[in-house]
Write a protein that holds these residues in place. Structure first.
Motif, mmCIF file in Angstrom:
data_model
loop_
_atom_site.group_PDB
_atom_site.id
_atom_site.type_symbol
_atom_site.label_atom_id
_atom_site.label_comp_id
_atom_site.label_asym_id
_atom_site.label_seq_id
_atom_site.Cartn_x
_atom_site.Cartn_y
_atom_site.Cartn_z
ATOM 1 N N LEU A 1 0.814 -1.318 -0.061
ATOM 2 C CA LEU A 1 0.033 -0.023 -0.107
ATOM 3 C C LEU A 1 0.823 1.187 0.090
ATOM 4 O O LEU A 1 0.537 2.136 -0.667
ATOM 5 C CB LEU A 1 -1.025 -0.058 1.166
ATOM 6 C CG LEU A 1 -2.151 1.146 1.217
ATOM 7 C CD1 LEU A 1 -2.987 0.865 -0.189
ATOM 8 C CD2 LEU A 1 -2.935 0.759 2.322
ATOM 9 N N ARG A 2 1.918 1.092 0.860
ATOM 10 C CA ARG A 2 2.634 2.358 0.790
ATOM 11 C C ARG A 2 3.633 2.529 -0.523
ATOM 12 O O ARG A 2 3.568 3.680 -1.105
ATOM 13 C CB ARG A 2 4.020 2.265 2.103
ATOM 14 C CG ARG A 2 3.814 2.276 3.278
ATOM 15 C CD ARG A 2 4.627 2.196 4.337
ATOM 16 N NE ARG A 2 4.254 2.409 5.788
ATOM 17 C CZ ARG A 2 4.052 1.211 6.388
ATOM 18 N NH1 ARG A 2 4.411 0.101 5.829
ATOM 19 N NH2 ARG A 2 3.635 1.295 7.534
ATOM 20 N N ALA A 3 3.786 1.324 -1.119
ATOM 21 C CA ALA A 3 4.516 1.432 -2.373
ATOM 22 C C ALA A 3 3.397 2.098 -3.696
ATOM 23 O O ALA A 3 3.919 2.711 -4.390
ATOM 24 C CB ALA A 3 4.901 0.040 -3.105
ATOM 25 N N LEU A 4 2.284 1.707 -3.520
ATOM 26 C CA LEU A 4 1.180 2.168 -4.401
ATOM 27 C C LEU A 4 1.336 3.821 -4.203
ATOM 28 O O LEU A 4 1.141 4.672 -5.343
ATOM 29 C CB LEU A 4 0.039 1.601 -3.929
ATOM 30 C CG LEU A 4 -1.138 2.367 -5.003
ATOM 31 C CD1 LEU A 4 -1.190 2.062 -6.326
ATOM 32 C CD2 LEU A 4 -2.566 1.665 -4.638
ATOM 33 N N TRP A 5 0.921 4.251 -2.865
ATOM 34 C CA TRP A 5 1.098 5.725 -2.733
ATOM 35 C C TRP A 5 2.419 6.511 -3.254
ATOM 36 O O TRP A 5 2.449 7.414 -4.115
ATOM 37 C CB TRP A 5 1.047 5.956 -1.130
ATOM 38 C CG TRP A 5 1.248 7.601 -1.147
ATOM 39 C CD1 TRP A 5 2.590 8.368 -0.915
ATOM 40 C CD2 TRP A 5 0.077 8.375 -0.998
ATOM 41 N NE1 TRP A 5 2.033 9.712 -0.510
ATOM 42 C CE2 TRP A 5 0.741 9.820 -0.960
ATOM 43 C CE3 TRP A 5 -1.166 8.408 -1.191
ATOM 44 C CZ2 TRP A 5 -0.350 11.066 -0.677
ATOM 45 C CZ3 TRP A 5 -1.846 9.324 -1.199
ATOM 46 C CH2 TRP A 5 -1.492 10.723 -0.955
ATOM 47 N N ASN A 6 3.757 5.845 -3.143
ATOM 48 C CA ASN A 6 4.927 6.389 -3.675
ATOM 49 C C ASN A 6 5.044 6.446 -4.942
ATOM 50 O O ASN A 6 5.636 7.522 -5.690
ATOM 51 C CB ASN A 6 6.060 5.707 -3.135
ATOM 52 C CG ASN A 6 6.174 5.796 -1.458
ATOM 53 O OD1 ASN A 6 6.109 6.670 -0.787
ATOM 54 N ND2 ASN A 6 6.942 4.695 -1.019
ATOM 55 N N ALA A 7 4.117 5.316 -5.842
ATOM 56 C CA ALA A 7 4.121 5.138 -6.999
ATOM 57 C C ALA A 7 3.213 6.380 -7.872
ATOM 58 O O ALA A 7 3.443 7.075 -8.788
ATOM 59 C CB ALA A 7 3.678 3.858 -7.824
ATOM 60 N N ALA A 8 2.071 6.637 -7.092
ATOM 61 C CA ALA A 8 1.233 7.530 -7.464
ATOM 62 C C ALA A 8 1.676 9.002 -7.321
ATOM 63 O O ALA A 8 1.277 9.807 -8.075
ATOM 64 C CB ALA A 8 -0.177 7.067 -6.872
#
Length: 244
Positions: free
Chosen positions: A95-102
């Motif tokens: 979930l953190r990785a998704l935020w960082n990608a977005a």
């Protein structure tokens, strides 16, 4: 099935049937590959990958799986069976990785934060929106963000076309697309019960990322339909049904 993110375009391989050969009780599909390049406008045609069209005089084709297809389906079903667990460190990291990608330039203040609404979650805790799609819906979003960042950002930020004042929620739409594809392809069945599911498993046996790739294409298709319909927020469910 191939996708490319060059200049916001997609490249897909569409399988076109050249006929059926029957022998020893088995049905074999012979196909050639056609490479299609373009914007989301062609996706409605390209998404319909039909391996063979059965004539009325033909015998009903068999949907029995090869051992390789069975293994691929089982691995995908194992992914589908995993519920999102807000206490699981692996799920938290994804979930953190998704935020960082977005939002690579905006620091996330917490896994429960008002910031998540910027991505199109219904509230400040995204974990409550994963019930319909499970952990695989998060994996799908993350795959899209990492492999086709320009298209992902275009959809996230609604940068293409004449947008409505009230837009569909990006992240929630993503979870719904995962759920829709699982149902449409009948992926929780022991073996396919229709030609669409059987054709997809052929792609899956050739490329383990087939489901994730199809997810990305479907997301683009849904957005294309949204723009074509001049839709607003209240039309979101209708638009999703048309994509099926």
């Amino acid at each position: 099935m191939v996708m490319d993110d060059r200049e916001g375009s997609f490249v897909a391989v569409r399988r076109i049937s050249q006929g059926l050969e029957r022998g020893n009780g088995n049905t074999t599909c012979h196909s050639t590959s056609e490479v299609v390049v373009g914007s989301a406008a062609w996706l409605g045609r390209g998404l319909s990958c039909v391996c063979a069209q059965r004539r009325e005089s033909d015998a009903r084709p068999s949907f029995d799986l090869t051992p390789a297809q069975e293994e691929c389906l089982q691995r995908l079903q194992n992914r589908i069976d995993i519920a999102y667990d807000s206490e699981n460190p692996e799920h938290q990291e994804a979930l953190r990785a998704l935020w960082n990608a977005a939002f690579p330039e905006e620091e996330l203040r917490g896994l429960i934060s008002e910031q998540w609404k910027e991505m199109g979650w219904q509230g400040k805790d995204p974990s409550t929106d994963f019930r319909g799609g499970g952990f695989i819906s998060l994996e799908n979003l993350l795959y899209f963000a990492r492999n086709f960042p320009k298209s992902f950002q275009d959809l996230l930020r609604k940068q293409e076309g004449d947008r409505a004042l009230w837009e569909y929620p990006f992240a929630v739409a993503g979870v719904n697309i995962t759920f829709m594809l699982i149902q449409m392809l009948d992926l929780e069945a022991v073996k396919p019960r229709n030609m669409v599911g059987a054709t997809f498993l052929k792609f899956l046996s050739e490329n383990e990322s087939a489901f994730d790739l199809l997810y990305c294409i479907t997301f683009k298709l849904m957005d294309h339909q949204w723009l074509a319909m001049h839709a607003s927020y209240m039309d979101f469910n209708v638009c999703a049904l048309i994509c099926r």
